[in-house]
Motif scaffolding. Structure first.
Motif, mmCIF file in Angstrom:
data_model
loop_
_atom_site.group_PDB
_atom_site.id
_atom_site.type_symbol
_atom_site.label_atom_id
_atom_site.label_comp_id
_atom_site.label_asym_id
_atom_site.label_seq_id
_atom_site.Cartn_x
_atom_site.Cartn_y
_atom_site.Cartn_z
ATOM 1 N N ALA A 47 -36.215 -38.173 -53.974
ATOM 2 C CA ALA A 47 -36.520 -39.558 -53.618
ATOM 3 C C ALA A 47 -35.225 -40.265 -53.258
ATOM 4 N N GLU A 48 -35.020 -40.501 -51.975
ATOM 5 C CA GLU A 48 -33.828 -41.181 -51.487
ATOM 6 C C GLU A 48 -34.145 -42.642 -51.196
ATOM 7 N N THR A 49 -33.120 -43.479 -51.230
ATOM 8 C CA THR A 49 -33.316 -44.905 -50.967
ATOM 9 C C THR A 49 -32.468 -45.355 -49.787
ATOM 10 N N VAL A 50 -33.019 -46.295 -49.033
ATOM 11 C CA VAL A 50 -32.301 -46.931 -47.934
ATOM 12 C C VAL A 50 -32.507 -48.434 -48.080
ATOM 13 N N THR A 51 -31.430 -49.149 -48.355
ATOM 14 C CA THR A 51 -31.517 -50.601 -48.477
ATOM 15 C C THR A 51 -31.421 -51.226 -47.094
ATOM 16 N N ALA A 52 -32.461 -51.942 -46.701
ATOM 17 C CA ALA A 52 -32.484 -52.537 -45.362
ATOM 18 C C ALA A 52 -33.368 -53.765 -45.371
ATOM 19 N N ASP A 53 -33.041 -54.703 -44.521
ATOM 20 C CA ASP A 53 -33.836 -55.913 -44.334
ATOM 21 C C ASP A 53 -34.471 -55.830 -42.951
ATOM 22 N N LEU A 54 -35.778 -55.688 -42.915
ATOM 23 C CA LEU A 54 -36.459 -55.476 -41.645
ATOM 24 C C LEU A 54 -36.527 -56.726 -40.775
#
Length: 253
Positions: A47-54
């Motif tokens: 389970a990898e995470t990507v912090t992003a604001d769409l």
């Protein structure tokens, strides 16, 4: 891949049960990592995470680049980010409206487009786009929401027609009122709490029906008996009557 919408968290248990690893996408890094840790512990998956604001137009490309950098592929895409204005169109700052369109129209479309070449090459893919029963409801005065969800519904059906011969299923998931943080974030909890209990669904039920639908190749899923009946009742309504109903049910009055 999961753009943020907390009530669809049950999708994770469902997807990992089918043997998929996960890439989680959201704005809040702390909550994201806590969830990833829980999923690794409970299910033994990657389970990898990507912090992003769409709301950032550069986010979809950056997300896909990050996925490539992790050496992973997107076989299942869940477009479930949610946002809605709290005021009428003419009273809302353009930046707020632009963010709503970016999150629920442009980002959904761009993320889908960016992962399709890989899905087509592998001849397998599953895409769930969060629409709403509002997509088949009368438009609401001063709201972009119904128009946006209608776009998602129509886009998903069009893509399913195109992509099914390549082994890719696209489903528009169209729930009604579902217990989530959405109303808290948008400041409409008081209004939501006044609605009758029978109108509400649990997120686990919505997810189960949506996942079963995309696996079965159904282009549209309206989960729950109440919403199925409501949608069926609204479809025959003439446009003029729908317009008048929308005026009567103005959410800002």
């Amino acid at each position: 891949m999961r753009p943020f919408e907390p009530y669809l968290d049950p999708f994770f248990d469902t997807v990992v049960a089918d043997g998929h690893d996960l890439i989680l996408v959201a704005r809040r890094a702390d909550r994201l990592e806590a969830l990833a840790t829980e999923l690794r512990r409970d299910h033994g998956v990657r389970a990898e995470t990507v912090t992003a604001d769409l709301t950032d137009p550069s986010a979809p490309a950056a997300i896909v680049d990050r996925v490539d950098g992790l050496g992973m592929t997107v076989d299942v895409l869940v477009n479930n980010a949610g946002l809605s204005s709290k005021t009428m169109f003419s009273d809302t700052e353009w930046d707020t409206l632009a963010a709503e369109l970016q999150v629920m129209v442009t980002a959904v479309t761009e993320l889908t487009h960016r992962v399709l070449s890989g899905m087509k090459a592998r001849r397998w893919g599953r895409i769930v786009d969060l629409s709403s029963v509002a997509a088949v409801s009368p438009p609401g005065a001063g709201l972009l929401y119904t128009g946006i969800k209608s776009y998602v519904l129509n886009m998903s059906q069009s893509l399913d027609m195109e992509l099914k011969p390549h082994g890719i299923h696209v489903t528009a998931l169209c729930p009604g009122f579902t217990h989530s943080e959405f109303h808290d974030v948008m400041g409409t909890r008081d209004v939501a709490d006044r609605l009758p209990g029978f109108l509400w669904q649990q997120p686990e039920d919505v997810v189960r029906e949506g996942w079963d639908a995309v696996r079965a190749g159904k282009p549209v899923c309206i989960p729950g008996v109440v919403d199925k009946v409501s949608a069926a009742a609204m479809r025959p309504i003439p446009g003029r009557i729908g317009y008048l109903l929308g005026c009567t049910l103005n959410p800002f009055e």
